[in-house]
Write a protein that holds these residues in place. Structure first.
Motif, PDB file in Angstrom:
ATOM      1  N   ALA A 170       9.223  -8.752  56.690  1.00 29.19           N
ATOM      2  CA  ALA A 170       7.927  -8.215  56.263  1.00 29.19           C
ATOM      3  C   ALA A 170       8.037  -6.869  55.542  1.00 29.19           C
ATOM      4  O   ALA A 170       7.345  -6.635  54.547  1.00 29.19           O
ATOM      5  N   TYR A 308       2.189  -2.846  65.763  1.00 33.50           N
ATOM      6  CA  TYR A 308       1.311  -2.921  64.594  1.00 33.50           C
ATOM      7  C   TYR A 308       0.170  -3.939  64.757  1.00 33.50           C
ATOM      8  O   TYR A 308      -0.711  -4.004  63.933  1.00 33.50           O
ATOM      9  N   GLU A 325       8.833 -18.910  72.027  1.00 33.05           N
ATOM     10  CA  GLU A 325       8.040 -18.521  70.851  1.00 33.05           C
ATOM     11  C   GLU A 325       8.788 -18.944  69.595  1.00 33.05           C
ATOM     12  O   GLU A 325       9.946 -18.586  69.404  1.00 33.05           O
ATOM     13  N   ILE A 326       8.115 -19.720  68.733  1.00 36.40           N
ATOM     14  CA  ILE A 326       8.786 -20.100  67.484  1.00 36.40           C
ATOM     15  C   ILE A 326       8.127 -19.458  66.257  1.00 36.40           C
ATOM     16  O   ILE A 326       8.703 -19.440  65.178  1.00 36.40           O
ATOM     17  N   ALA A 327       6.907 -18.943  66.428  1.00 38.63           N
ATOM     18  CA  ALA A 327       6.254 -18.215  65.321  1.00 38.63           C
ATOM     19  C   ALA A 327       5.201 -17.293  65.907  1.00 38.63           C
ATOM     20  O   ALA A 327       4.705 -17.524  67.012  1.00 38.63           O
ATOM     21  N   ARG A 332      -2.342  -7.588  61.445  1.00 36.05           N
ATOM     22  CA  ARG A 332      -1.710  -6.270  61.467  1.00 36.05           C
ATOM     23  C   ARG A 332      -2.656  -5.178  60.987  1.00 36.05           C
ATOM     24  O   ARG A 332      -2.271  -4.020  60.883  1.00 36.05           O
ATOM     25  N   SER A 441       4.362 -15.501  60.878  1.00 34.57           N
ATOM     26  CA  SER A 441       5.791 -15.165  60.823  1.00 34.57           C
ATOM     27  C   SER A 441       6.580 -16.222  61.594  1.00 34.57           C
ATOM     28  O   SER A 441       6.468 -16.314  62.820  1.00 34.57           O
ATOM     29  N   GLY A 443      10.074 -18.206  62.811  1.00 31.96           N
ATOM     30  CA  GLY A 443      11.515 -18.144  63.021  1.00 31.96           C
ATOM     31  C   GLY A 443      12.098 -19.483  62.581  1.00 31.96           C
ATOM     32  O   GLY A 443      11.755 -20.530  63.160  1.00 31.96           O
TER      33      GLY A 443
HETATM   34  N1  GAP Z   1       7.075  -9.732  61.154  1.00 31.43           N
HETATM   35  C1  GAP Z   1       6.664 -10.104  62.453  1.00 31.43           C
HETATM   36  C2  GAP Z   1       7.772 -10.402  63.346  1.00 31.43           C
HETATM   37  O1  GAP Z   1       8.922 -10.180  63.030  1.00 31.43           O
HETATM   38  P1  GAP Z   1       8.346 -11.406  65.688  1.00 31.43           P
HETATM   39  O2  GAP Z   1       7.468 -12.125  66.669  1.00 31.43           O
HETATM   40  O3  GAP Z   1       9.134 -10.276  66.168  1.00 31.43           O
HETATM   41  O4  GAP Z   1       7.370 -10.978  64.513  1.00 31.43           O
HETATM   42  C3  GAP Z   1       8.821 -13.591  64.337  1.00 31.43           C
HETATM   43  O5  GAP Z   1       9.321 -12.451  65.004  1.00 31.43           O
HETATM   44  C4  GAP Z   1       9.654 -14.805  64.683  1.00 31.43           C
HETATM   45  O6  GAP Z   1      11.038 -14.542  64.417  1.00 31.43           O
HETATM   46  C5  GAP Z   1       9.611 -15.186  66.168  1.00 31.43           C
HETATM   47  O7  GAP Z   1       8.487 -15.988  66.453  1.00 31.43           O
HETATM   48  C6  GAP Z   1      10.903 -15.958  66.324  1.00 31.43           C
HETATM   49  O8  GAP Z   1      10.728 -17.298  65.935  1.00 31.43           O
HETATM   50  C7  GAP Z   1      11.833 -15.273  65.333  1.00 31.43           C
HETATM   51  N2  GAP Z   1      12.742 -14.364  66.062  1.00 31.43           N
HETATM   52  C8  GAP Z   1      12.474 -13.124  66.501  1.00 31.43           C
HETATM   53  N3  GAP Z   1      13.548 -12.597  67.121  1.00 31.43           N
HETATM   54  C9  GAP Z   1      14.522 -13.530  67.057  1.00 31.43           C
HETATM   55  C10 GAP Z   1      15.878 -13.595  67.515  1.00 31.43           C
HETATM   56  N4  GAP Z   1      16.463 -12.571  68.120  1.00 31.43           N
HETATM   57  N5  GAP Z   1      16.591 -14.733  67.288  1.00 31.43           N
HETATM   58  C11 GAP Z   1      16.028 -15.778  66.639  1.00 31.43           C
HETATM   59  N6  GAP Z   1      14.760 -15.764  66.188  1.00 31.43           N
HETATM   60  C12 GAP Z   1      14.003 -14.672  66.389  1.00 31.43           C
END
Ligand code: GAP
Length: 582
Positions: A170, A308, A325-327, A332, A441, A443
């Motif tokens: 982002a 945020y 959690e997948i998204a 914001r 967002s 993953g």
């Molecule tokens: N820009 C918003 C943001 O980054 P987040 O919930 O921290 O939000 C979004 O991350 C997505 O990124 C999560 O839902 C997850 O699918 C993926 N994600 C976050 N940390 C991860 C990690 N350490 N390993 C794999 N995927 C991850």
């Protein structure tokens, strides 16, 4: 069938069949880094394409590709330097670092330890006598620390400047807002997407590719006018949703089966943009093969939200009894653009033209420099700037005989008659608005893992146990296996010609002539290849081949000349195998 969990079996299959495996194995490997093998890279690419098709092209958004390393001031502004921390507890016996909130969640009834303040987590660790997961030593009384998750680096040689690997894609979008708004012709709403790597120095990377230190995000930043940019919900109003709202997340909490339209009408989802993207994403997840009986949207609890986020819902999938959690779908607000606007040199606003020019009353100053110059000397310019700002933000301050402004550490008192204060009528064509940001967002790695986990199947075929991945044809990394019935020049020539024709049509084809035909089918079943084509001696006479469908193992005889078109339709989902005559 064995007692292993699906995750355990999947990890083994993923390595054996080229989906993913821990990186740098030849050097002992390092936690939190994975390599996608040939099948995994292709599946990931297909998921990214499907995401791009829906969330970039399908919504008319712009896609960018920004660097993964950014200078320190970006993260000072974004708040990541100060606030992107996890709770770390270090074992005094063996030195293993563990995420304290996860330790609590895994060993007590607490569901959301991340939202608790550190002293409370320390108290829970002591109360439950929690121990180091590595060596079993007691952790009661051990201090928990904040650990910043960003990977630091330095940019350039010599007096290099500090930089960080971006923890979310982002920020690469936000910092370019002043240019991106020009490409959008200064018109709200507009959306910018990015698919790329993000990096987090996770304290305890775990569960295969679910929590890694380098991963791929697919993010959409939608910039909206806070005053009037609500979405048209008609296209998603009837999409069914399984919701787990914050109000339900207690001991007896239950899921709410509803639709996008009802959830908005009942104010379960208060932000219409979030509701819109839950609807769009639900349909997308189903299309790429996430099992909708093992899928839900969970609202964040107040203490759980990122620094945020004003409101946030997560898409979650069920993996061996756990929800992951997948998204995330976050509102914001104006947090990011305001912060970058404060710290950077450019404007992070959009000039919104009024339909008609408006006459407004503005407080202005026209200070008497023959008074300010001699009185304040070198500070006179700063005093003028401070007066201008005060007139704009607090015109009532000029109602008294004198007005006070601060310059550096000094307060200066100025007679109002020397400030030239006046209320003037001005005609304005528009105003500068700081857009709000709505952010879906995703993953990519976790989506890929979910798709594989939900596709993992076992059954019995011809008295033999079989493992297969019931992947959707749209995303399956290998679409079709082409086999000559046996090693024979004529059969092999024909099979190779068919494979080449299908490849020309953009299909992913594997050619296999090794082993008996049953074994070749099993290999493709395990990889998740939806269809196999077998060329036999009859094919040389009747110009037809046997096409076998993976899940049902049903076989149909199809003309060779129809294959390319039929497979293209099967891949896009416009045709099903059942509909085929043969
Ligand atoms: N820009 C918003 C943001 O980054 P987040 O919930 O921290 O939000 C979004 O991350 C997505 O990124 C999560 O839902 C997850 O699918 C993926 N994600 C976050 N940390 C991860 C990690 N350490 N390993 C794999 N995927 C991850």
């Amino acid at each position: 069938m064995s007692d292993e969990t699906t995750s355990e079996k999947l990890t083994e299959l993923a390595k054996r069949r080229g989906y993913f495996f821990q990186s740098s194995g030849a050097y002992g490997g390092v936690g939190g880094f994975y390599t996608f093998g040939p099948q995994g890279a292709a599946l990931k690419g297909n998921l990214e394409d499907a995401w791009r098709e829906r969330f970039a092209l399908g919504e008319g958004n712009m896609e960018i590709d920004a660097p993964t390393i950014m200078p320190e001031p970006v993260f000072e502004a974004s708040g990541h330097l100060a606030g992107f921390d996890d709770m770390l507890i270090e074992c005094p016996e063996c030195g293993t670092s563990t995420r304290a909130d996860h330790l609590v969640e895994d060993n007590t009834d607490y569901e959301d330890a991340e939202s608790l303040p550190i002293p409370e987590v320390e108290a829970v660790v002591a109360e439950y006598e929690l121990a180091c997961p590595e060596c079993g030593a007691g952790l009661a009384g051990v201090a928990i620390e904040e650990f910043n998750l960003m990977f630091a680096t330095s940019i350039g040689p010599g007096d290099s400047q500090p930089g960080y690997l971006r923890p979310e894609t982002a920020q690469g979008i936000f910092v370019e807002f002043p240019r991106l708004k020009e490409y959008a012709r200064n018109t709200l709403p507009f959306g910018v997407t990015q698919i790329g790597r993000a990096y987090r120095n996770e304290i305890s990377p775990r569960r295969s590719i679910i929590r890694t230190r380098e991963f791929t995000q697919a993010e959409l930043e939608l910039f909206v006018d806070p005053a009037d940019d609500d979405p048209d919900l008609s296209a998603v109003a009837d999409v069914p949703l399984t919701l787990y709202p914050a109000s339900e997340q207690g001991a007896d909490g239950s899921h709410l089966e509803t639709t996008v339209g009802e959830a908005v009408a009942d104010e379960v989802i208060t932000d219409p943009w979030i509701a819109y993207f839950l609807g769009v994403s639900r349909t997308w997840y189903e299309r790429v093969g996430v099992d909708m009986d093992r899928f839900r949207y969970r609202q964040h609890l107040a203490g759980e939200r990122a620094h945020y986020a004003a409101d946030c819902w997560d898409a979650e999938s069920e993996i061996d009894g756990n929800w992951i959690e997948i998204a995330g779908f976050a509102h914001r607000g104006d947090y990011d653009l305001s912060k970058h606007g404060e710290h950077a040199d450019e404007r992070f606003t959009v000039f919104q033209q009024y339909d008609e020019p408006r006459t407004v009353e503005r407080a202005v100053v026209d200070p008497e420099m023959s008074y300010l110059g001699p009185t304040f000397g070198g500070d006179a310019g700063a005093v003028v700037a401070a007066l201008e700002e005060l007139a704009e933000t607090d015109p009532e301050a000029f109602d008294a005989e004198t007005v006070t402004v601060a310059v550096g550490d000094d307060d200066h008192e100025i007679p109002v008659e020397q400030t030239g204060f006046a209320l003037e009528e001005q005609t304005e064509a528009g105003e500068h608005v700081t857009p709000h940001v709505v952010e879906p967002s995703f993953g990519v790695d976790r989506t890929l893992y979910t798709v594989l986990h939900h596709a993992y199947s076992e059954d019995e075929v011809d008295g033999e146990e079989r493992t297969y991945l019931a992947l959707e044809p749209t995303v399956a990394p290998t679409f079709v296996g082409v086999f000559p019935l046996q090693r024979d020049d004529d059969l092999e020539t024909e099979a190779n010609t068919i494979a080449a024709t299908l490849r020309e049509r953009g299909l992913s084809v594997t050619y296999d002539s090794a082993g008996n035909i049953g074994r070749r089918y099993r290999r493709q079943d395990e990889v998740g290849t939806p269809f196999c084509v077998t060329v036999d001696y009859e094919s040389l006479e009747d110009e037809a081949v046997t096409v076998r469908e993976r899940d049902s193992t049903a076989q149909k005889r199809l003309p060779i000349s129809d294959l390319a078109e039929t497979f293209t339709a099967l891949r896009s989902g416009s045709l099903s195998f059942d509909e085929l005559e043969g």
